[in-house]
Design a protein around this motif. Structure first.
Motif, PDB file in Angstrom:
ATOM      1  N   GLU A  41      35.963  36.534  46.229  1.00  0.00           N
ATOM      2  CA  GLU A  41      35.213  37.759  46.329  1.00  0.00           C
ATOM      3  C   GLU A  41      36.321  38.797  46.263  1.00  0.00           C
ATOM      4  OE1 GLU A  41      32.333  38.405  49.013  1.00  0.00           O
ATOM      5  OE2 GLU A  41      33.466  37.734  50.698  1.00  0.00           O
ATOM      6  N   VAL A  42      35.958  40.029  45.805  1.00  0.00           N
ATOM      7  CA  VAL A  42      36.810  40.921  45.841  1.00  0.00           C
ATOM      8  C   VAL A  42      35.955  42.185  46.627  1.00  0.00           C
ATOM      9  CG1 VAL A  42      38.176  42.717  44.867  1.00  0.00           C
ATOM     10  CG2 VAL A  42      38.285  40.566  44.019  1.00  0.00           C
ATOM     11  N   LEU A  43      36.704  42.662  47.906  1.00  0.00           N
ATOM     12  CA  LEU A  43      35.935  43.613  48.647  1.00  0.00           C
ATOM     13  C   LEU A  43      36.910  44.812  48.771  1.00  0.00           C
ATOM     14  CD1 LEU A  43      34.195  41.504  51.316  1.00  0.00           C
ATOM     15  CD2 LEU A  43      33.161  42.330  49.232  1.00  0.00           C
ATOM     16  N   ASN A  44      36.353  46.000  48.256  1.00  0.00           N
ATOM     17  CA  ASN A  44      37.185  47.370  48.469  1.00  0.00           C
ATOM     18  C   ASN A  44      37.081  47.719  49.857  1.00  0.00           C
ATOM     19  OD1 ASN A  44      38.479  49.895  48.288  1.00  0.00           O
ATOM     20  ND2 ASN A  44      37.278  50.677  46.381  1.00  0.00           N
ATOM     21  N   ALA A  45      38.166  47.912  50.616  1.00  0.00           N
ATOM     22  CA  ALA A  45      38.050  48.640  51.923  1.00  0.00           C
ATOM     23  C   ALA A  45      39.142  49.617  51.911  1.00  0.00           C
ATOM     24  CB  ALA A  45      38.379  47.344  53.085  1.00  0.00           C
ATOM     25  N   SER A  46      39.294  50.270  50.828  1.00  0.00           N
ATOM     26  CA  SER A  46      40.351  51.445  50.948  1.00  0.00           C
ATOM     27  C   SER A  46      39.632  52.641  50.845  1.00  0.00           C
ATOM     28  CB  SER A  46      41.117  51.537  49.711  1.00  0.00           C
ATOM     29  OG  SER A  46      40.255  51.790  48.680  1.00  0.00           O
ATOM     30  N   THR A  81      37.318  54.677  45.060  1.00  0.00           N
ATOM     31  CA  THR A  81      36.386  53.965  44.112  1.00  0.00           C
ATOM     32  C   THR A  81      37.046  53.395  43.105  1.00  0.00           C
ATOM     33  OG1 THR A  81      36.055  56.164  42.929  1.00  0.00           O
ATOM     34  CG2 THR A  81      34.418  55.743  44.593  1.00  0.00           C
ATOM     35  N   GLY A  82      36.840  52.319  42.389  1.00  0.00           N
ATOM     36  CA  GLY A  82      37.065  51.625  41.276  1.00  0.00           C
ATOM     37  C   GLY A  82      38.162  50.465  41.710  1.00  0.00           C
ATOM     38  N   LEU A  83      38.538  50.384  42.716  1.00  0.00           N
ATOM     39  CA  LEU A  83      39.666  49.490  43.022  1.00  0.00           C
ATOM     40  C   LEU A  83      39.139  48.013  42.968  1.00  0.00           C
ATOM     41  CD1 LEU A  83      42.016  51.041  45.768  1.00  0.00           C
ATOM     42  CD2 LEU A  83      42.075  50.853  43.501  1.00  0.00           C
ATOM     43  N   ALA A  84      38.126  47.770  43.656  1.00  0.00           N
ATOM     44  CA  ALA A  84      37.246  46.489  43.618  1.00  0.00           C
ATOM     45  C   ALA A  84      37.317  45.817  42.054  1.00  0.00           C
ATOM     46  CB  ALA A  84      36.115  46.287  44.220  1.00  0.00           C
ATOM     47  N   ARG A  85      36.773  46.801  41.164  1.00  0.00           N
ATOM     48  CA  ARG A  85      36.414  46.272  39.685  1.00  0.00           C
ATOM     49  C   ARG A  85      38.049  46.187  39.108  1.00  0.00           C
ATOM     50  NH1 ARG A  85      32.275  46.825  36.147  1.00  0.00           N
ATOM     51  NH2 ARG A  85      31.226  48.120  37.699  1.00  0.00           N
ATOM     52  N   SER A 140      45.051  47.632  55.969  1.00  0.00           N
ATOM     53  CA  SER A 140      45.797  46.853  55.150  1.00  0.00           C
ATOM     54  C   SER A 140      45.235  45.847  54.306  1.00  0.00           C
ATOM     55  CB  SER A 140      46.656  46.071  56.269  1.00  0.00           C
ATOM     56  OG  SER A 140      45.977  45.259  57.173  1.00  0.00           O
ATOM     57  N   SER A 141      45.735  45.421  53.254  1.00  0.00           N
ATOM     58  CA  SER A 141      45.072  44.444  52.390  1.00  0.00           C
ATOM     59  C   SER A 141      45.396  43.035  52.852  1.00  0.00           C
ATOM     60  CB  SER A 141      45.692  44.699  51.022  1.00  0.00           C
ATOM     61  OG  SER A 141      45.343  45.805  50.455  1.00  0.00           O
ATOM     62  N   ALA A 142      44.457  41.986  52.636  1.00  0.00           N
ATOM     63  CA  ALA A 142      44.844  40.740  53.056  1.00  0.00           C
ATOM     64  C   ALA A 142      43.813  39.787  52.022  1.00  0.00           C
ATOM     65  CB  ALA A 142      44.474  40.568  54.227  1.00  0.00           C
ATOM     66  N   VAL A 143      44.378  38.616  52.104  1.00  0.00           N
ATOM     67  CA  VAL A 143      43.438  37.671  51.341  1.00  0.00           C
ATOM     68  C   VAL A 143      42.946  36.544  52.447  1.00  0.00           C
ATOM     69  CG1 VAL A 143      43.425  35.781  49.529  1.00  0.00           C
ATOM     70  CG2 VAL A 143      44.710  37.855  49.027  1.00  0.00           C
ATOM     71  N   ILE A 144      41.843  36.317  52.553  1.00  0.00           N
ATOM     72  CA  ILE A 144      41.165  35.456  53.514  1.00  0.00           C
ATOM     73  C   ILE A 144      40.750  34.160  52.738  1.00  0.00           C
ATOM     74  CG2 ILE A 144      39.729  35.104  55.400  1.00  0.00           C
ATOM     75  CD1 ILE A 144      39.495  38.144  55.524  1.00  0.00           C
ATOM     76  N   ASP A 145      41.408  32.979  53.580  1.00  0.00           N
ATOM     77  CA  ASP A 145      41.021  31.696  52.980  1.00  0.00           C
ATOM     78  C   ASP A 145      39.659  31.168  53.793  1.00  0.00           C
ATOM     79  OD1 ASP A 145      40.782  28.837  52.790  1.00  0.00           O
ATOM     80  OD2 ASP A 145      42.164  28.378  54.197  1.00  0.00           O
ATOM     81  N   ARG A 146      38.484  31.065  53.267  1.00  0.00           N
ATOM     82  CA  ARG A 146      37.079  30.476  53.535  1.00  0.00           C
ATOM     83  C   ARG A 146      37.062  29.279  53.883  1.00  0.00           C
ATOM     84  NH1 ARG A 146      35.774  35.126  56.080  1.00  0.00           N
ATOM     85  NH2 ARG A 146      35.599  36.934  54.811  1.00  0.00           N
ATOM     86  N   VAL A 147      37.659  28.372  53.133  1.00  0.00           N
ATOM     87  CA  VAL A 147      37.252  26.766  53.297  1.00  0.00           C
ATOM     88  C   VAL A 147      38.414  25.912  53.543  1.00  0.00           C
ATOM     89  CG1 VAL A 147      35.152  27.284  51.952  1.00  0.00           C
ATOM     90  CG2 VAL A 147      37.156  26.846  50.634  1.00  0.00           C
ATOM     91  N   GLY A 148      39.613  26.512  53.953  1.00  0.00           N
ATOM     92  CA  GLY A 148      40.676  25.477  54.032  1.00  0.00           C
ATOM     93  C   GLY A 148      41.495  25.298  53.052  1.00  0.00           C
ATOM     94  N   ARG A 149      41.243  26.037  52.043  1.00  0.00           N
ATOM     95  CA  ARG A 149      41.923  25.801  50.676  1.00  0.00           C
ATOM     96  C   ARG A 149      43.346  27.027  50.668  1.00  0.00           C
ATOM     97  NH1 ARG A 149      40.418  23.015  46.363  1.00  0.00           N
ATOM     98  NH2 ARG A 149      42.404  23.387  45.551  1.00  0.00           N
ATOM     99  N   LEU A 150      44.025  26.874  51.504  1.00  0.00           N
ATOM    100  CA  LEU A 150      45.170  27.777  51.541  1.00  0.00           C
ATOM    101  C   LEU A 150      45.887  27.951  50.343  1.00  0.00           C
ATOM    102  CD1 LEU A 150      45.987  29.831  54.026  1.00  0.00           C
ATOM    103  CD2 LEU A 150      48.114  28.080  54.506  1.00  0.00           C
ATOM    104  N   ASP A 151      46.094  27.182  49.696  1.00  0.00           N
ATOM    105  CA  ASP A 151      46.778  27.169  48.111  1.00  0.00           C
ATOM    106  C   ASP A 151      45.985  28.176  47.296  1.00  0.00           C
ATOM    107  OD1 ASP A 151      44.483  25.478  48.337  1.00  0.00           O
ATOM    108  OD2 ASP A 151      45.277  24.299  46.489  1.00  0.00           O
ATOM    109  N   GLY A 175      42.781  47.118  51.034  1.00  0.00           N
ATOM    110  CA  GLY A 175      42.916  48.046  52.276  1.00  0.00           C
ATOM    111  C   GLY A 175      43.403  49.200  51.609  1.00  0.00           C
ATOM    112  N   GLY A 176      43.767  50.270  52.575  1.00  0.00           N
ATOM    113  CA  GLY A 176      44.214  51.467  52.236  1.00  0.00           C
ATOM    114  C   GLY A 176      45.726  51.373  51.422  1.00  0.00           C
ATOM    115  N   ASP A 177      46.375  50.540  51.855  1.00  0.00           N
ATOM    116  CA  ASP A 177      47.919  50.155  51.715  1.00  0.00           C
ATOM    117  C   ASP A 177      48.162  49.809  49.999  1.00  0.00           C
ATOM    118  OD1 ASP A 177      46.875  47.776  51.713  1.00  0.00           O
ATOM    119  OD2 ASP A 177      48.680  46.951  52.582  1.00  0.00           O
ATOM    120  N   TRP A 178      46.952  49.572  49.592  1.00  0.00           N
ATOM    121  CA  TRP A 178      46.874  48.939  48.095  1.00  0.00           C
ATOM    122  C   TRP A 178      47.531  49.671  47.148  1.00  0.00           C
ATOM    123  CZ3 TRP A 178      46.627  44.732  45.355  1.00  0.00           C
ATOM    124  CH2 TRP A 178      46.387  44.504  44.082  1.00  0.00           C
ATOM    125  N   GLN A 179      46.892  50.974  47.085  1.00  0.00           N
ATOM    126  CA  GLN A 179      47.586  51.677  45.861  1.00  0.00           C
ATOM    127  C   GLN A 179      49.200  52.114  46.129  1.00  0.00           C
ATOM    128  OE1 GLN A 179      44.630  54.927  45.393  1.00  0.00           O
ATOM    129  NE2 GLN A 179      44.221  54.041  43.511  1.00  0.00           N
TER     130      GLN A 179
END
Length: 166
Positions: free
Chosen positions: A60-65, A68-72, A96-107, A138-142
């Motif tokens: 899933e992609v969540l825009n926290a910046s 508008t339009g970054l999630a798409r 800051s942007s981040a990718v969060i592992d949700r099920v233990g599949r860090l790869d 996050g706000g650092d994305w662009q």
């Protein structure tokens, strides 16, 4: 008069037959041509297909910046890389942007982070989400994307690519 009429009928039948053949040929040519065009449009040269054997997960992609339009845009980038983006939207602001592992599949989380040039990968398990990873833009994305573009236009590799016309 009957002989002339028979000739006229035969000529009309032949003309109708030739017209049907021309229509069928035109239809078949149009189908083949349209298929070739659709393939060219649907597979742009800038998109690289996923490598064989590399597992791409549900993301899933969540825009926290707050922009508008970054999630798409990020969703399209991940889908082009072979990820199954099942949801995109907005969430509360974050710097800051981040990718969060949700099920233990860090790869999978690391592959998504690498695809997006996001240096931060975290693990926060939540199997109720039915996702492998969450991408927070996050706000650092662009700013980060602009820096990457500048880096790509500098240096000997960029000059060589420009000289070669790539």
């Amino acid at each position: 008069m009957s002989d002339a009429r028979n000739r006229l009928e035969v000529a009309a039948i032949i003309a109708a037959f030739l017209l049907v053949i021309a229509f069928i040929a035109s239809f078949l040519f149009g189908v083949v041509r349209r298929t070739d065009h659709e393939i060219a449009v649907d597979t742009p040269a800038s998109v690289t297909p996923p490598k064989p054997g590399v597992m791409r997960g549900r993301v899933e992609v969540l825009n926290a910046s707050g922009r508008t339009g970054l999630a798409r845009a990020v969703t399209m980038q991940l889908r082009d890389a072979g990820f199954d983006v099942v949801n995109f939207g907005t969430t509360r602001a974050r710097d800051s942007s981040a990718v969060i592992d949700r099920v233990g599949r860090l790869d999978i989380a690391q592959a998504a982070a690498q695809t997006l040039s996001i240096p931060r990968v975290e693990t926060k398990r939540d199997s109720t989400l039915l996702l492998d990873a969450t991408v927070l833009i996050g706000g650092d994305w662009q700013v980060r994307q602009a820096q990457l573009q500048v880096e790509q236009t500098r240096g000997w590799k960029a000059r060589l690519k420009k000289w070669l016309g790539r």
